[in-house]
Structure formats: structure tokens, C-alpha cells
Scaffold this active site. Structure first.
Site, PDB file in Angstrom:
ATOM      1  N   ALA A   9      23.157  58.522  -4.358  1.00 30.46           N
ATOM      2  CA  ALA A   9      23.356  58.388  -2.910  1.00 30.46           C
ATOM      3  C   ALA A   9      23.783  59.721  -2.302  1.00 30.46           C
ATOM      4  O   ALA A   9      24.617  59.772  -1.403  1.00 30.46           O
ATOM      5  CB  ALA A   9      24.390  57.299  -2.633  1.00 30.46           C
ATOM      6  N   GLY A  10      23.226  60.799  -2.820  1.00 35.30           N
ATOM      7  CA  GLY A  10      23.523  62.128  -2.293  1.00 35.30           C
ATOM      8  C   GLY A  10      22.707  62.405  -1.037  1.00 35.30           C
ATOM      9  O   GLY A  10      22.398  61.484  -0.271  1.00 35.30           O
ATOM     10  N   HIS A  32       5.636  70.731  -9.645  1.00 31.64           N
ATOM     11  CA  HIS A  32       6.495  71.023  -8.490  1.00 31.64           C
ATOM     12  C   HIS A  32       7.346  72.245  -8.823  1.00 31.64           C
ATOM     13  O   HIS A  32       8.395  72.141  -9.418  1.00 31.64           O
ATOM     14  CB  HIS A  32       7.389  69.806  -8.229  1.00 31.64           C
ATOM     15  CG  HIS A  32       8.262  69.961  -7.025  1.00 31.64           C
ATOM     16  ND1 HIS A  32       7.773  70.307  -5.788  1.00 31.64           N
ATOM     17  CD2 HIS A  32       9.599  69.791  -6.864  1.00 31.64           C
ATOM     18  CE1 HIS A  32       8.771  70.344  -4.922  1.00 31.64           C
ATOM     19  NE2 HIS A  32       9.893  70.051  -5.553  1.00 31.64           N
TER      20      HIS A  32
END
Ligand SMILES: NC(=O)c1ccc[n+]([C@@H]2O[C@H](COP(=O)([O-])OP(=O)(O)OC[C@H]3O[C@@H](n4cnc5c(N)ncnc54)[C@H](O)[C@@H]3O)[C@@H](O)[C@H]2O)c1
Length: 343
Positions: A36-37, A201
């Protein structure tokens, strides 16, 4: 007895608010966000605004997911959404999620080697995946934690899901950045720009300008070659550009919105064609690696891997990018066999 909640009295409304169990139950799909950052919070925020799914935030930090969930719940009356948002430190509330988004991890700290970071995030992603899939064995997993393609390998192994249900988010973000820069350079609406970025990425990602268009016209026909090259380079450097500006932390708005674009396509079965990191088994001449390629995303996850025809240069760039992912996979195999630092 309450006529509205149905608690204890109203026939037909029992279970809408699960007062007896303390659990919320609704007919909406459920999306759990582990971590939940900054990115996890942005995912929850943008998804709540879409107003079709309930959201559960999970983090190891006590109070953080609860606080973010309450803040978003208190935003609902103002912005007008009914998504239910819960936060917790355990996985019980994530049970039967339709999509699980994994954003947990740590950023590199001073004195930490790349290997230490890789080993730490491997451990975190493995552990959260195992706990999440135990509760939601039919979910589609979207991996966000970095290094992205390597963490997809970790989640894929830990979940033991079919490859269609383990998908990495990177290409949507990288293409959004490319679209932003193309729109700026051509002075048109971002809505009329589409872009394609393949590969891992990282700085070896492969923006494909021939398939990046303004109103259907490839940018290679609109811009000078040096302009195209500059836009490709800025895209490949897009994450670092934000880090350099923010000084502390990294991008979270565009990453959060990019995850939600993928969730929309999956839960609304939109069948968008989006570049995502998926486990390739021979496609693009790559076998046994997570690499970013265009895929059709629907209710079951990846419905189709789309193979673009590439020039020799584009193929070589994609090969180089997948070799960088392969190096990380080898490093993880080596680190997995070594004891963790300090043990
Ligand atoms: N794929 C992409 O394109 C992309 C884009 C942006 C960020 N990222 C990556 O996403 C991740 C999250 O970024 P952020 O900015 O939100 O970081 P952040 O530090 O703000 O949030 C990470 C959260 O994970 C939590 N966490 C750590 N260990 C956990 C565990 N075992 N269980 C549950 N939660 C745990 C932390 O407490 C923290 O709240 C990073 O790895 C970042 O590099 C990827």
C-alpha cells in the site's frame, strides 16, 4: 432492527453488509493490492474512481493500508463512487479476489548492492504471492514490483498459475510515456497518439517507432530520424527522469493508472491490446522468459500474444533486451542458492 442494512431483520438484504462476519460482501469484482505504498495507493485511488470493483489494500506496515483505505472511503461521498475499500495487514480479506496486484518491495538503500536488493525483493514477492494465491487461487496476478520482469518469474513460480494469469505491468507505462512525448513533439492530443514499447522494463526497452502513430500515421513518416531517436531515448530513460526530479521516490501516478488500464481490460473483458510482460514460449524467438510484448487482455488474463513483424534491427534490440532479463534470472538462481546477508 435496521430496515436499511437488513442486519437481523430485513429479509433479502442479509449479507449485503456482513455485520455478522465483519466482512463486506458485494456483487462487484474484487481487486487486492499487495503493497500500500505510493504505487499501490495510486492503483486503489484510480480504481475506486472507476466504480465497478471493491478494493483491498494489504501491507506489512501497521496502519498504512487501513489509513489509505479509510481516506479513500471518505473520498467516495465527495467524488461519488460506491467501491468498497478495505485495508489490512493480513490476507483474509483478499479471499476470492478476481485480480491481485503486487506492488510490494523495497527501494535500494544506501550501501545496498543490486544483488542485495534483488534478493530482498525476490523474498518479498515470493512470500506475498504465496499468501495471496492461497486466498485467491483463480485470480489474475499483475506484477508491478521491480526489477519487473525478474519479479514476474518469481511470482509465476510461487503462484504455480498458468502463464495466462501472471502478467507484468511495464509496457503500458513505457508506452504512455512515449505517447506523452510524441504528442508534445507533434502538438496533437495524446488521444490521437498510440505507441508500442517492447522488451524488458529497463534501459534496454525497445520503443518501436514504426508502430507508434499519430492518427494512424507512423511517427517515422512525420518526424525527422534524430527527433524520433530523441523521443525513444527519453522514453527508455523515463523512470530515471522522474526519479531525478523527485529526488526521493519514483513515479507512481502513471504506474498506478497503467495498472488500472490493465485491470479494466481484464475485469470488463475489453480485450485491449496492450504491451505487457508475459512468459514467452517461443514467441518472438524467445523461450522461457518474461518479456514485454503486445497481448490481448480479457477476463481470463492473456487471451492472445500478438506477434508483430519486426525488422532485423528491432529483432536485435529485442534480443538484447531479453538477454538483460535472462541475466537477472541467472542472478536470481545464483542468489537463491546463497544464504541471505546477515544469516
Ligand atoms: N513496473 C513498473 O513499471 C513500475 C513502476 C513504478 C514502480 N514500480 C515498482 O513498484 C514497487 C512499489 O513502488 P512504490 O513507489 O509504491 O514503493 P513504496 O516503497 O512506496 O511501496 C512499497 C510498499 O511495499 C510494502 N511492503 C514491503 N514488504 C512487504 C511485504 N512483505 N508484504 C506487504 N507489503 C510489503 C512496503 O511497506 C511499502 O508500503 C517498487 O518495486 C517499484 O520499483 C514498478
Amino acid at each position: 432492527m435496521c430496515a436499511w442494512t437488513g442486519i437481523g431483520c430485513c429479509a433479502g438484504m442479509e449479507g449485503v453488509v456482513g455485520m455478522a462476519t465483519g466482512r463486506y460482501v458485494s456483487g462487484r469484482p474484487k481487486v487486492s493490492v499487495i503493497g500500500a505504498g505510493m504505487v499501490g495507493g495510486a492503483v486503489a485511488q484510480y480504481l475506486a474512481l472507476r466504480d465497478y470493483a471493491d478494493i483491498v489494500l494489504v501491507d506489512i506496515v501497521e496502519g498504512l493500508p487501513q489509513g489509505k483505505a479509510l481516506d479513500l472511503a471518505e473520498t467516495a461521498p465527495v467524488l461519488g463512487y460506491d467501491s468498497h475499500i478495505a485495508g489490512g495487514n493480513g490476507y483474509e480479506d483478499t479471499a476470492a479476489s478476481d485480480v491481485v496486484v503486487i506492488t510490494s518491495g523495497i527501494a535500494r538503500k544506501p550501501g545496498m548492492s543490486r544483488d542485495d536488493l534483488l534478493r530482498t525483493n525476490m523474498g518479498i514477492v515470493r512470500s506475498v504471492t504465496e499468501q495471496a494465491v492461497q486466498q485467491s487461487p483463480d485470480a489474475v496476478l499483475i506484477v508491478v514490483s521491480n526489477p519487473l520482469d525478474a519479479m514476474c518469474h518469481v511470482a509465476f513460480a510461487a503462484a504455480d498459475f498458468p502463464r495466462e494469469r501472471v502478467i507484468g505491468m511495464a509496457g503500458v507505462l513505457d508506452s504512455a510515456r512515449f505517447r506523452t512525448f510524441i504528442a508534445e513533439a507533434t502538438d496533437v492530443s495524446v488521444e490521437d497518439v498510440s505507441a508500442m514499447v517492447l522488451g524488458g522494463h529497463g534501459d534496454t526497452m525497445v520503443p518501436i517507432s514504426r508502430y507508434s502513430t499519430v492518427a494512424g500515421v507512423p511517427i517515422t513518416e512525420i518526424l525527422e530520424p534524430d527527433q524520433v531517436k530523441a523521443l525513444e531515448e527519453r522514453t527508455a530513460n523515463g523512470g530515471a527522469e522522474i526519479v531525478a526530479l523527485l529526488k526521493t521516490g519514483s513515479a507512481y501516478q502513471a504506474p498506478g493508472a497503467s495498472v488500472v488500464e490493465m485491470v479494466d481490460s481484464i475485469l470488463l473483458d475489453k480485450r485491449r491490446v496492450l504491451p505487457c510482460s508475459v512468459y514467452l514460449q517461443g514467441e518472438y524467438g524467445i523461450d522461457g522468459l518474461f518479456v514485454g510484448v503486445p497481448v490481448k487482455l480479457g477476463r481470463e488474463g492473456v487471451r492472445q500474444i500478438i506477434e508483430l513483424s519486426l525488422t532485423a534491427d528491432e529483432k536485435a534490440a529485442l534480443k538484447k533486451s531479453s538477454a538483460a532479463v535472462q541475466d537477472l534470472v541467472h542472478a536470481m538462481a545464483r542468489l537463491g542458492a546463497e544464504p541471505a546477508p546477515g544469516t
